[in-house]
Design an enzyme around this catalytic site. Structure first.
Site, mmCIF file in Angstrom:
data_model
loop_
_atom_site.group_PDB
_atom_site.id
_atom_site.type_symbol
_atom_site.label_atom_id
_atom_site.label_comp_id
_atom_site.label_asym_id
_atom_site.label_seq_id
_atom_site.Cartn_x
_atom_site.Cartn_y
_atom_site.Cartn_z
ATOM 1 N N TRP A 284 0.866 -1.170 0.000
ATOM 2 C CA TRP A 284 0.000 0.000 0.000
ATOM 3 C C TRP A 284 0.905 1.223 0.000
ATOM 4 C CZ3 TRP A 284 -0.549 3.669 4.157
ATOM 5 C CH2 TRP A 284 -1.336 4.762 3.761
ATOM 6 N N GLU B 20 -2.802 -2.795 -2.802
ATOM 7 C CA GLU B 20 -3.988 -2.172 -2.176
ATOM 8 C C GLU B 20 -4.204 -0.757 -2.690
ATOM 9 O OE1 GLU B 20 -3.564 -1.686 2.062
ATOM 10 O OE2 GLU B 20 -5.667 -1.123 2.340
ATOM 11 N N LYS C 165 -6.457 2.959 -2.973
ATOM 12 C CA LYS C 165 -7.114 3.882 -2.051
ATOM 13 C C LYS C 165 -7.684 5.063 -2.822
ATOM 14 C CE LYS C 165 -6.295 6.021 2.439
ATOM 15 N NZ LYS C 165 -5.429 6.019 3.611
ATOM 16 N N ASP D 288 -9.739 -2.779 0.479
ATOM 17 C CA ASP D 288 -9.924 -2.313 1.857
ATOM 18 C C ASP D 288 -11.306 -1.664 1.929
ATOM 19 O OD1 ASP D 288 -10.008 -0.297 4.006
ATOM 20 O OD2 ASP D 288 -7.924 -0.827 4.368
ATOM 21 N N HIS E 299 -11.693 2.203 1.493
ATOM 22 C CA HIS E 299 -10.954 2.922 0.464
ATOM 23 C C HIS E 299 -11.760 3.290 -0.772
ATOM 24 C CE1 HIS E 299 -6.691 1.768 1.997
ATOM 25 N NE2 HIS E 299 -7.470 2.263 2.935
ATOM 26 N N HIS F 207 -8.989 -6.131 3.374
ATOM 27 C CA HIS F 207 -8.758 -5.433 4.627
ATOM 28 C C HIS F 207 -10.141 -5.109 5.156
ATOM 29 C CE1 HIS F 207 -4.339 -3.826 4.615
ATOM 30 N NE2 HIS F 207 -4.432 -5.116 4.862
ATOM 31 N N ASP G 233 -12.514 7.270 5.470
ATOM 32 C CA ASP G 233 -11.672 6.096 5.720
ATOM 33 C C ASP G 233 -11.115 6.146 7.141
ATOM 34 O OD1 ASP G 233 -10.028 3.864 5.319
ATOM 35 O OD2 ASP G 233 -8.374 5.129 4.665
ATOM 36 N N ASP H 28 -11.135 3.814 9.647
ATOM 37 C CA ASP H 28 -10.593 2.596 10.256
ATOM 38 C C ASP H 28 -11.111 2.332 11.672
ATOM 39 O OD1 ASP H 28 -8.438 1.502 8.253
ATOM 40 O OD2 ASP H 28 -8.133 3.665 8.328
ATOM 41 N N ASP I 221 -8.038 -4.448 9.242
ATOM 42 C CA ASP I 221 -7.305 -3.182 9.212
ATOM 43 C C ASP I 221 -8.118 -2.111 9.919
ATOM 44 O OD1 ASP I 221 -5.624 -1.096 8.726
ATOM 45 O OD2 ASP I 221 -5.917 -1.035 6.556
HETATM 46 C C1 RNT Z 1 -4.128 2.704 4.747
HETATM 47 C C2 RNT Z 1 -4.235 1.293 4.310
HETATM 48 C C3 RNT Z 1 -3.180 0.377 4.838
HETATM 49 C C4 RNT Z 1 -2.778 0.665 6.254
HETATM 50 C C5 RNT Z 1 -1.811 -0.325 6.824
HETATM 51 C C6 RNT Z 1 -1.219 0.130 8.099
HETATM 52 O O1 RNT Z 1 -5.183 3.467 4.341
HETATM 53 O O2 RNT Z 1 -5.499 0.819 4.600
HETATM 54 O O3 RNT Z 1 -3.586 -0.938 4.682
HETATM 55 O O4 RNT Z 1 -3.879 0.773 7.110
HETATM 56 O O5 RNT Z 1 -0.859 -0.636 5.885
HETATM 57 ZN ZN ZN Z 2 -5.842 -1.266 4.426
#
Ligand code: RNT
Ligand code: ZN
Length: 419
Positions: free
Chosen positions: A184, A225, A227, A258, A261, A286, A294, A296, A326
């Site tokens: 990523w 990954e 975003k 993810d 994202h 993720h 985003d 998390d 994640d």
């Molecule tokens: C960030 C991504 C990524 C991170 C990790 C720590 O937006 O989701 O996966 O959260 O690599």
């Molecule tokens: Zn991620």
């Protein structure tokens, strides 16, 4: 008082009425390894962070006491968390979590800097996944790494990427399970770029250079990954969804989705079926929870979590999907965060495994949407929690809220002692 086993027997009979075998569901659940992320344990700081700052557009908020400051503390916290989660799983490490007394930079990491993690994982019966860290480092210049116009900057990160894959190969060999290494790259612009193409071309070429080194995929599988945006990269992310769909499919790399994202109403559950048709590689996830952006947040039993699980199970994608987590929340007990998010992910999978999938598909094929709606709604009231509790008991982990007592005791005994 009925026992957990008695309640399970009742639930088993109830599901059997629909032709669902709860024993089969539990067997399937037992085999699912969740890749639990180390970074919930210390707010994504790691142990190689010259600035102490988290950059790259990610940020954990909150200062709940007892955060892990050392690899030993982090491992102790992880052990506590895993002891409260049924089944055997994996740990997802980032390069900045290296464990060594040597002073090494990201372009110098070697397998030996992760030996302690490997020894510990073996002892704990855990698999290992890996991530190069393209953030929180002074060589991230102007918000860019692999796509930076300056070749010296790119070369630094290319070397990091190459070395990370060597660490991953070592994990795979030592542990005897494939290590999935996720790339990523946060590179982007705060405001509208004039040239969207050149950074993407540079990212593509940098990745090609990193992946030019052959590594046996029995040990390491690379994943990419995408975003949409990040803090400070609101207008443009170089590694967008389209970029990595194209990159992954043409380079035969696994594509990682993810949950946070994408645009706020866009869901990854609706992407899995399509991706499965075109990607030969594993579908990487993720599992996260975006709240308005985003963010998390810790994974809860919301609709999207259940939809992700249903898509995996209904489409028979369990063997093809690698489920990673994640999220990072520093406002609550971090061990509780792991336990809640991981157990919820397992519970959602169990709920999906307890569906009479073939029957539901038949209704749909017959255009009997009345039955489809009636069944899927009625199923929501079925006693899945009795099946889950039985699973926890069988796996020797606390049932229901009992895990919280464990976490509280650990908090008093261990976390409270930390500065
Ligand atoms: C960030 C991504 C990524 C991170 C990790 C720590 O937006 O989701 O996966 O959260 O690599
Ligand atoms: Zn991620």
């Amino acid at each position: 008082m009925t026992t957990i086993a008695e309640r399970y027997a009742l639930a088993k009979a109830k599901y059997a009425e629909l032709g669902v075998d709860t024993d089969d569901a539990l067997k399937a659940l037992q085999d699912i390894k969740i890749s639990m992320h180390c970074w919930q344990g210390d707010d994504v700081k790691g142990f190689l962070n010259p600035t102490g700052e988290t950059t790259g557009g990610i940020m954990s908020t909150g200062n709940y006491p007892g955060v892990a400051h050392t690899p030993d503390q982090l491992r102790a916290d992880l052990e506590k968390a895993y002891s409260l989660i049924p089944g055997k799983h994996k740990l997802n490490l980032h390069a900045i979590y290296l464990d060594t007394d040597e002073s090494v930079d990201l372009d110098q990491i070697e397998p030996k800097h992760f030996e302690k993690w490997v020894a510990w994982a073996k002892e704990q019966g855990l698999g290992l996944d890996f991530n190069p860290t393209f953030f929180s480092h002074p060589m991230m210049k102007d918000g860019m790494t692999l796509s930076h116009p300056d070749k010296a900057v790119r070369d630094y990160w290319i070397e990091h990427g190459k070395r990370s894959r060597k660490v991953a190969e070592y994990f795979g060999k030592e542990i005897g399970q494939t290590c999935y290494t996720n790339f990523w790259v946060p590179d982007g612009f705060k405001d509208n770029p004039v040239d969207r193409l050149s950074p993407r071309k540079r990212l593509m070429e940098s990745l090609d250079e990193i992946f030019s080194v052959e590594i046996d995929e029995a040990y390491n599988v690379d994943t990419v990954e995408s975003k949409l945006f990040g803090l400070g990269a609101e207008a443009y992310t170089v590694g967008s969804h389209e970029f990595y769909m194209g990159y992954g499919l043409t380079r035969n790399k696994a594509i990682l989705l993810d949950a946070g994202h994408f645009h706020p109403t866009e869901v990854i559950s609706n992407k899995l079926s399509s991706l499965s048709l075109f990607s030969e590689k594993a579908l990487m996830l993720h599992v996260s929870r975006p709240v308005r952006w985003d963010s998390d947040h810790v994974v809860i039993m919301d609709d999207e979590l259940q939809d992700i699980a249903k898509e995996i199970v209904r489409n028979n994608l369990l063997d093809k999907t690698v489920i990673g987590l994640d999220f990072f929340d520093g406002t609550i007990n971090r061990i509780a965060a792991w336990v809640i998010g991981t157990r919820n992910t397992q519970k959602a999978l169990l709920k999906a495994l307890l569906e009479p999938t073939a029957q539901l598909k038949e209704m749909e094929n017959d255009f009997d949407f009345t039955s489809r709606l009636a069944y899927t709604e009625e199923l929501k009231d079925f006693p899945y929690s009795d099946v889950w509790n039985y699973f926890c008991e069988q796996n020797g982990v606390p049932v229901g809220l009992d895990w919280l007592k464990d976490v509280r005791a650990y908090e008093e005994k261990v976390l409270a002692e930390r500065a």
